[in-house]
Design a protein around this motif. Structure first.
Motif, short mmCIF file in Angstrom:
data_model
loop_
_atom_site.label_atom_id
_atom_site.label_comp_id
_atom_site.label_asym_id
_atom_site.label_seq_id
_atom_site.Cartn_x
_atom_site.Cartn_y
_atom_site.Cartn_z
N SER A 59 37.19 44.02 35.45
CA SER A 59 36.13 44.99 35.15
C SER A 59 36.37 46.30 35.88
O SER A 59 36.12 47.39 35.34
N THR A 108 28.55 38.51 39.00
CA THR A 108 29.51 38.54 40.11
C THR A 108 28.80 38.96 41.40
O THR A 108 28.16 40.02 41.45
N LEU A 239 47.69 41.77 36.91
CA LEU A 239 46.65 40.78 37.26
C LEU A 239 46.70 39.60 36.30
O LEU A 239 46.61 38.44 36.73
N LYS A 240 46.89 39.88 35.01
CA LYS A 240 46.96 38.78 34.03
C LYS A 240 48.13 37.86 34.39
O LYS A 240 47.99 36.64 34.37
N GLU A 243 47.42 35.88 37.61
CA GLU A 243 46.25 35.00 37.50
C GLU A 243 46.54 33.74 36.68
O GLU A 243 46.14 32.65 37.07
O1 M6R Z 1 32.29 38.88 35.40
P1 M6R Z 1 32.99 40.03 36.04
O2 M6R Z 1 33.53 41.00 35.07
O3 M6R Z 1 32.14 40.74 37.06
O4 M6R Z 1 34.19 39.40 36.83
C1 M6R Z 1 34.99 40.18 37.69
C2 M6R Z 1 36.29 39.48 38.02
O5 M6R Z 1 36.04 38.30 38.71
C3 M6R Z 1 37.08 39.16 36.76
O6 M6R Z 1 37.29 40.28 35.97
C4 M6R Z 1 38.44 38.55 37.12
O7 M6R Z 1 39.23 39.50 37.76
C5 M6R Z 1 39.09 38.02 35.83
N1 M6R Z 1 39.18 36.60 35.87
C6 M6R Z 1 40.45 38.57 35.58
O8 M6R Z 1 40.95 38.11 34.37
#
Ligand code: M6R
Length: 365
Positions: A59, A108, A239-240, A243
Motif C-alpha cells: 500500500s 493494519t 517485495l513480491k 514475499e
Molecule cells: O492491508 P494493507 O494494505 O494495510 O496491508 C499492508 C501490507 O501488510 C501489505 O501490503 C503487504 O505488504 C502485502 N502482503 C504485500 O504483498
C-alpha cells in the motif's frame, strides 16, 4: 473460489482488467472525475499545506507510485510515511495537513495507529481502502473505496493496481480547478479508459515470464532498478519476489546506483532495469550502458518497439510492455513482475497464497 486457476495469486493477477474497470466505474463521466466520498472536503484538501501518504508494504508502494502525479496536478507538496516509522519518530503532522491512509484491508495495526495519531494532531484524514466497513473506512473523515474485489492471496496484486488508479483519480479530482493542466488531465482520463484493455494485453506475457522465471530459479538474489514514476515498481516487484518466492530481492532507485549498489554488479547477479518511455528514459539508457560496461546480467523492461534502443547489441533479455500515460505506466509495469514472482514461487516449490511467516492482514504491531 479459484475457478480455472491453481492459486488465488494467479487468479487475482489475471482479474486486473476487471478489477480496474470496477474501480473506475461511475467515477469518470464526460471527462470529469467524480468521487462522492471527497466532495465535501475538496476545499480543505486543496488548501492544505501538505499531503502526506501513509501506509505499509504494498500500500505504501502504491502511494509512492501516485506521488509524482499528485504533486504535479495539485501543486501541493506530497511527503511519504511508512506508518511504523511515522510512529517511531512521532513525525510532525499539523492541522493544515491532509493525511492519506492507504490500506487494502483497512485493518493494519500500524496504519490505524498512525491514523489515531494524525487525528489527535488535527489533520484531515482521508482513507483509501478495499474494505467497506473497515476500521480505516470508519475512522477517517472521508475517503474512496478502491472496489478491487476480495483479495485472498497474501501477496497484494490487484489491490495494488486499483490503489494506484484510485489515487490518480484523487489527484485528477483535486487538480480539476486548474486550467493549466487541463490537457494533461484529459489525456490521463483518456488513458484510464483504455487501461483495462492494455492490462489484458500485458497479461499475455505470462508464458514469457514463466520462461524467465525458469532461468532464475537457482539465483540467490535479484535486483530491480527504477526511477521516477517507476521507482515504486522496482520496490514493489522486489517485495513480491521476496514475499512469495522467498528469494532475496531489492528494489533500488537507479539514481542511487553509483552511490553503492554498482559494486554488486558482475556477470552473475540478475538485474531488472525498468526503462519504459517517460521523462526518465534517457537517464535509464545511460544506467543500462553503465551496467553493460560492468558486464551486468540485465533484464530490461521497455516500451514496445524499444528493444533495439535499450539493448543495441542484443545482449540483454527484454520485456516489452505497452506504453501508456506516464502516471499509469506503473500499473502496466508491475504486471510482468507479479507474474515473474508467481512463476518463481511455483517453480521453487513454495506456497504461493500463504507464504511462510506472513498474514494477509497484520493486525498487531
Ligand atoms: O492491508 P494493507 O494494505 O494495510 O496491508 C499492508 C501490507 O501488510 C501489505 O501490503 C503487504 O505488504 C502485502 N502482503 C504485500 O504483498
Amino acid at each position: 473460489k479459484k475457478g480455472d486457476f491453481d492459486h488465488f495469486m494467479k487468479k487475482e493477477i489475471h482479474e486486473q482488467p476487471g478489477s480496474l474497470t470496477t474501480s473506475m466505474r461511475g467515477r469518470l463521466k464526460n471527462g470529469i472525475v467524480g468521487l462522492g466520498g471527497l466532495k465535501d472536503h475538496m476545499r480543505t484538501i486543496r488548501r492544505s499545506r501538505r499531503i502526506i501518504f501513509i501506509g505499509c508494504g504494498t500500500s505504501y508502494h502504491a502511494a509512492l507510485a501516485a506521488r509524482p502525479i499528485m504533486e504535479e496536478l495539485t501543486d501541493v507538496p506530497v511527503t511519504m510515511e511508512i506508518a511504523s516509522d511515522m510512529l517511531d519518530r512521532k513525525a510532525l503532522i499539523f492541522k493544515e495537513d491532509t493525511a492519506v491512509f492507504v490500506s487494502q484491508s483497512g485493518e493494519t495495526a500500524d496504519t490505524l495507529h498512525a491514523l489515531e495519531y494524525a487525528l489527535e494532531n488535527g489533520a484531515l484524514c482521508l482513507g483509501v481502502t478495499n474494505t467497506v466497513g473497515s476500521t480505516l473506512a470508519r475512522k477517517t473523515h472521508c475517503g474512496v473505496h478502491i472496489n478491487a474485489g476480495c483479495e485472498i492471496g497474501v501477496a497484494s496484486t490487484k489491490a495494488y493496481t486499483c490503489q494506484i488508479v484510485v489515487m490518480v483519480m484523487i489527484a485528477l479530482a483535486i487538480g480539476s480547478d486548474k486550467l493549466s493542466t487541463l490537457a494533461k488531465r484529459e489525456a490521463i482520463i483518456a488513458g484510464l479508459t483504455k487501461l483495462p484493455e492494455q492490462v489484458r494485453d500485458v497479461l499475455k506475457l505470462d508464458g514469457e515470464m514463466k520462461v524467465l522465471a525458469q532461468s532464475l530459479i537457482d539465483e540467490q538474489s535479484l535486483l530491480m532498478f527504477g526511477r521516477g514514476n517507476n521507482y515504486a515498481t522496482a520496490l514493489e516487484g522486489a517485495l513480491k519476489v521476496k514475499e512469495v518466492a522467498l528469494m532475496h530481492s531489492e528494489g533500488m532507485l537507479a539514481g542511487e546506483m553509483k552511490h553503492g549498489p554498482l559494486a554488486l554488479v558482475d556477470e552473475h547477479l540478475p538485474i531488472i532495469v525498468i526503462a519504459t518511455q517517460d521523462d526518465s528514459f534517457s537517464k535509464q539508457q545511460s544506467v543500462i550502458q553503465q551496467l553493460h560496461a560492468r558486464k551486468g546480467r540485465l533484464i530490461v523492461m521497455c516500451s514496445k518497439g524499444d528493444a533495439s534502443l535499450v539493448c543495441p547489441d542484443g545482449r540483454s533479455r527484454v520485456i516489452e510492455v505497452p506504453q501508456v500515460a506516464d502516471c499509469l505506466q506503473p500499473i502496466i509495469n508491475i504486471i510482468p513482475l507479479q507474474l515473474l514472482a508467481y512463476h518463481l514461487t511455483v517453480l521453487r516449490g513454495y506456497d504461493v497464497d500463504q507464504p511462510r511467516n506472513l498474514a494477509k492482514s497484520v493486525t498487531t504491531q
